[in-house]
Design a protein around this motif. Structure first.
Motif, PDB file in Angstrom:
ATOM      1  N   ASP A  63      85.264  15.450  56.515  1.00 33.42           N
ATOM      2  CA  ASP A  63      84.614  14.720  57.607  1.00 33.42           C
ATOM      3  C   ASP A  63      83.273  14.169  57.123  1.00 33.42           C
ATOM      4  O   ASP A  63      82.202  14.525  57.631  1.00 33.42           O
ATOM      5  CB  ASP A  63      84.407  15.644  58.812  1.00 33.42           C
ATOM      6  N   ILE A  64      83.352  13.300  56.140  1.00 30.78           N
ATOM      7  CA  ILE A  64      82.165  12.666  55.565  1.00 30.78           C
ATOM      8  C   ILE A  64      82.418  11.164  55.568  1.00 30.78           C
ATOM      9  O   ILE A  64      83.421  10.693  55.013  1.00 30.78           O
ATOM     10  CB  ILE A  64      81.900  13.165  54.133  1.00 30.78           C
ATOM     11  N   GLU A  65      81.520  10.418  56.180  1.00 35.32           N
ATOM     12  CA  GLU A  65      81.756   8.983  56.384  1.00 35.32           C
ATOM     13  C   GLU A  65      82.037   8.244  55.093  1.00 35.32           C
ATOM     14  O   GLU A  65      82.998   7.470  55.005  1.00 35.32           O
ATOM     15  CB  GLU A  65      80.556   8.364  57.093  1.00 35.32           C
ATOM     16  N   ASP A  66      81.229   8.456  54.067  1.00 35.16           N
ATOM     17  CA  ASP A  66      81.414   7.713  52.818  1.00 35.16           C
ATOM     18  C   ASP A  66      82.768   8.008  52.175  1.00 35.16           C
ATOM     19  O   ASP A  66      83.388   7.121  51.585  1.00 35.16           O
ATOM     20  CB  ASP A  66      80.288   8.041  51.834  1.00 35.16           C
ATOM     21  N   ALA A  67      83.230   9.259  52.296  1.00 41.28           N
ATOM     22  CA  ALA A  67      84.527   9.625  51.724  1.00 41.28           C
ATOM     23  C   ALA A  67      85.657   8.920  52.469  1.00 41.28           C
ATOM     24  O   ALA A  67      86.632   8.461  51.859  1.00 41.28           O
ATOM     25  CB  ALA A  67      84.717  11.138  51.772  1.00 41.28           C
ATOM     26  N   ILE A  68      85.534   8.823  53.782  1.00 40.78           N
ATOM     27  CA  ILE A  68      86.558   8.145  54.581  1.00 40.78           C
ATOM     28  C   ILE A  68      86.558   6.652  54.271  1.00 40.78           C
ATOM     29  O   ILE A  68      87.612   6.039  54.074  1.00 40.78           O
ATOM     30  CB  ILE A  68      86.324   8.389  56.082  1.00 40.78           C
ATOM     31  N   VAL A  69      85.383   6.048  54.206  1.00 42.29           N
ATOM     32  CA  VAL A  69      85.269   4.616  53.912  1.00 42.29           C
ATOM     33  C   VAL A  69      85.898   4.296  52.562  1.00 42.29           C
ATOM     34  O   VAL A  69      86.684   3.343  52.432  1.00 42.29           O
ATOM     35  CB  VAL A  69      83.794   4.173  53.935  1.00 42.29           C
ATOM     36  N   ILE A 101      89.419  11.760  65.691  1.00 42.63           N
ATOM     37  CA  ILE A 101      89.223  10.797  66.784  1.00 42.63           C
ATOM     38  C   ILE A 101      89.051  11.517  68.123  1.00 42.63           C
ATOM     39  O   ILE A 101      89.323  10.950  69.183  1.00 42.63           O
ATOM     40  CB  ILE A 101      90.365   9.767  66.850  1.00 42.63           C
ATOM     41  N   GLY A 102      88.588  12.750  68.083  1.00 47.54           N
ATOM     42  CA  GLY A 102      88.373  13.531  69.294  1.00 47.54           C
ATOM     43  C   GLY A 102      87.004  13.295  69.911  1.00 47.54           C
ATOM     44  O   GLY A 102      86.309  12.330  69.579  1.00 47.54           O
ATOM     45  N   PRO A 103      86.553  14.227  70.794  1.00 42.05           N
ATOM     46  CA  PRO A 103      85.322  14.013  71.557  1.00 42.05           C
ATOM     47  C   PRO A 103      84.061  14.635  70.954  1.00 42.05           C
ATOM     48  O   PRO A 103      82.985  14.515  71.545  1.00 42.05           O
ATOM     49  CB  PRO A 103      85.652  14.698  72.889  1.00 42.05           C
ATOM     50  N   THR A 104      84.170  15.287  69.802  1.00 43.19           N
ATOM     51  CA  THR A 104      83.013  16.034  69.286  1.00 43.19           C
ATOM     52  C   THR A 104      82.234  15.245  68.234  1.00 43.19           C
ATOM     53  O   THR A 104      82.694  14.223  67.724  1.00 43.19           O
ATOM     54  CB  THR A 104      83.461  17.374  68.693  1.00 43.19           C
ATOM     55  N   HIS A 105      81.064  15.771  67.886  1.00 48.15           N
ATOM     56  CA  HIS A 105      80.139  15.059  66.995  1.00 48.15           C
ATOM     57  C   HIS A 105      80.723  14.831  65.599  1.00 48.15           C
ATOM     58  O   HIS A 105      80.341  13.881  64.909  1.00 48.15           O
ATOM     59  CB  HIS A 105      78.837  15.859  66.864  1.00 48.15           C
ATOM     60  N   ASP A 106      81.648  15.704  65.173  1.00 50.04           N
ATOM     61  CA  ASP A 106      82.196  15.561  63.824  1.00 50.04           C
ATOM     62  C   ASP A 106      83.440  14.657  63.787  1.00 50.04           C
ATOM     63  O   ASP A 106      84.055  14.496  62.739  1.00 50.04           O
ATOM     64  CB  ASP A 106      82.525  16.929  63.214  1.00 50.04           C
ATOM     65  N   ASP A 107      83.785  14.074  64.922  1.00 49.69           N
ATOM     66  CA  ASP A 107      84.896  13.113  64.960  1.00 49.69           C
ATOM     67  C   ASP A 107      84.338  11.731  64.636  1.00 49.69           C
ATOM     68  O   ASP A 107      83.930  10.977  65.531  1.00 49.69           O
ATOM     69  CB  ASP A 107      85.571  13.134  66.335  1.00 49.69           C
ATOM     70  N   ILE A 108      84.337  11.407  63.354  1.00 43.17           N
ATOM     71  CA  ILE A 108      83.646  10.203  62.880  1.00 43.17           C
ATOM     72  C   ILE A 108      84.598   9.161  62.296  1.00 43.17           C
ATOM     73  O   ILE A 108      84.153   8.183  61.691  1.00 43.17           O
ATOM     74  CB  ILE A 108      82.589  10.570  61.830  1.00 43.17           C
ATOM     75  N   THR A 109      85.880   9.355  62.486  1.00 43.50           N
ATOM     76  CA  THR A 109      86.849   8.440  61.874  1.00 43.50           C
ATOM     77  C   THR A 109      86.664   7.004  62.341  1.00 43.50           C
ATOM     78  O   THR A 109      86.697   6.068  61.529  1.00 43.50           O
ATOM     79  CB  THR A 109      88.281   8.918  62.170  1.00 43.50           C
ATOM     80  N   VAL A 110      86.477   6.800  63.629  1.00 43.20           N
ATOM     81  CA  VAL A 110      86.325   5.443  64.157  1.00 43.20           C
ATOM     82  C   VAL A 110      85.124   4.750  63.533  1.00 43.20           C
ATOM     83  O   VAL A 110      85.197   3.594  63.103  1.00 43.20           O
ATOM     84  CB  VAL A 110      86.211   5.470  65.693  1.00 43.20           C
TER      85      VAL A 110
END
Length: 252
Positions: free
Chosen positions: A50-56, A75-84
């Motif tokens: 759950d790391i933005e740069d890794a997903i990008v 893609i859930g409701p919590t702070h670590d759901d950063i996929t979008v």
């Protein structure tokens, strides 16, 4: 309409819980099976934290060399759901609250404690996205062109796949037959290679195992053409019989 063109897809599995071993991923198998039925081959799978740069990085690398890209998780409701947010960054677009998704969530949570700011996070999409229906819970999946952003929970993912069935362009589904045999694959490696070479429309996968105190192997023959598949599988069975090894249709 089917085509001889091979359509490919990649999958990015997102989540620290997968990498830590706390959660066992079940989506790879069901997505691979579903894709094959659509005439699409799953070529690559990458698991990222759950790391933005890794997903990008994963999204940009895999979408560049495949026809379709799927992601699961985050893609859930919590702070670590950063996929979008990460996929929007990869695409160079902003993030918006999709009005239809927001309304879906309001209706869904009306009798479940009401919508909250956290729950409305699940209505956030990369700008320009469409929704993937989700009959299992209030939050829809997301489609942006050939990128499909899906839930990490397997039964919810299954529902989203069902909603997409028949909507993706693909080629001919990959067919298979399995021949089992109580033999070590190393003993018949040349036989396998020669059989595959004689049938250029087929591939043979060898899957050894140790069971009941004996060594055995299952040989999976794959092709997009039924006649070619059957010819190769029949020849393999005959070749095994010729060297004194009993072929077992359907595998062991």
């Amino acid at each position: 309409m089917t085509s001889t063109r091979i359509w490919t897809a990649a999958l990015v599995v997102i989540g620290d819980e997968i990498l830590s071993g706390r959660t066992q991923d079940k989506n790879v198998s069901q997505i691979a099976i579903w894709l094959n039925l659509q005439g699409i081959r799953l070529r690559e799978v990458r698991v990222v934290p759950d790391i933005e740069d890794a997903i990008v990085e994963a999204v940009n690398a895999l979408r560049a060399r495949n026809d379709y890209l799927f992601t699961t998780g985050g893609i859930g409701p919590t702070h670590d759901d950063i996929t979008v947010d990460a996929i929007a960054k990869a695409l160079g677009v902003g993030v918006i609250h999709h009005p239809e998704a927001s309304e879906m969530l309001r209706r869904y949570y009306e009798s479940r404690g009401g919508v909250t700011e956290a729950r409305l996070r699940m209505a956030r999409v990369p700008e320009g996205a469409e929704l993937i229906p989700n009959r299992m819970s209030g939050a829809p999946g997301i489609r942006h062109g050939n990128i499909f952003i899906m839930a990490g929970v397997p039964h919810i993912t299954a529902g989203m796949l069902d909603a997409l069935t028949g909507s993706l362009e693909g080629g001919a589904p990959l067919l298979s037959r399995t021949i089992g045999c109580w033999v070590a694959e190393s003993e018949i490696a040349e036989l396998l290679g020669n059989t595959e070479k004689a049938h250029d429309q087929c591939q043979i996968g060898s899957y050894p195992f140790f069971r009941e105190g004996k060594t055995g192997s299952n040989f999976v023959v794959r092709s997009t053409e039924q006649a070619a598949l059957d010819a190769c599988a029949d020849d393999l069975a005959a070749a095994l019989s010729a060297v004194g090894r009993e072929p077992i249709e359907g595998g062991i």
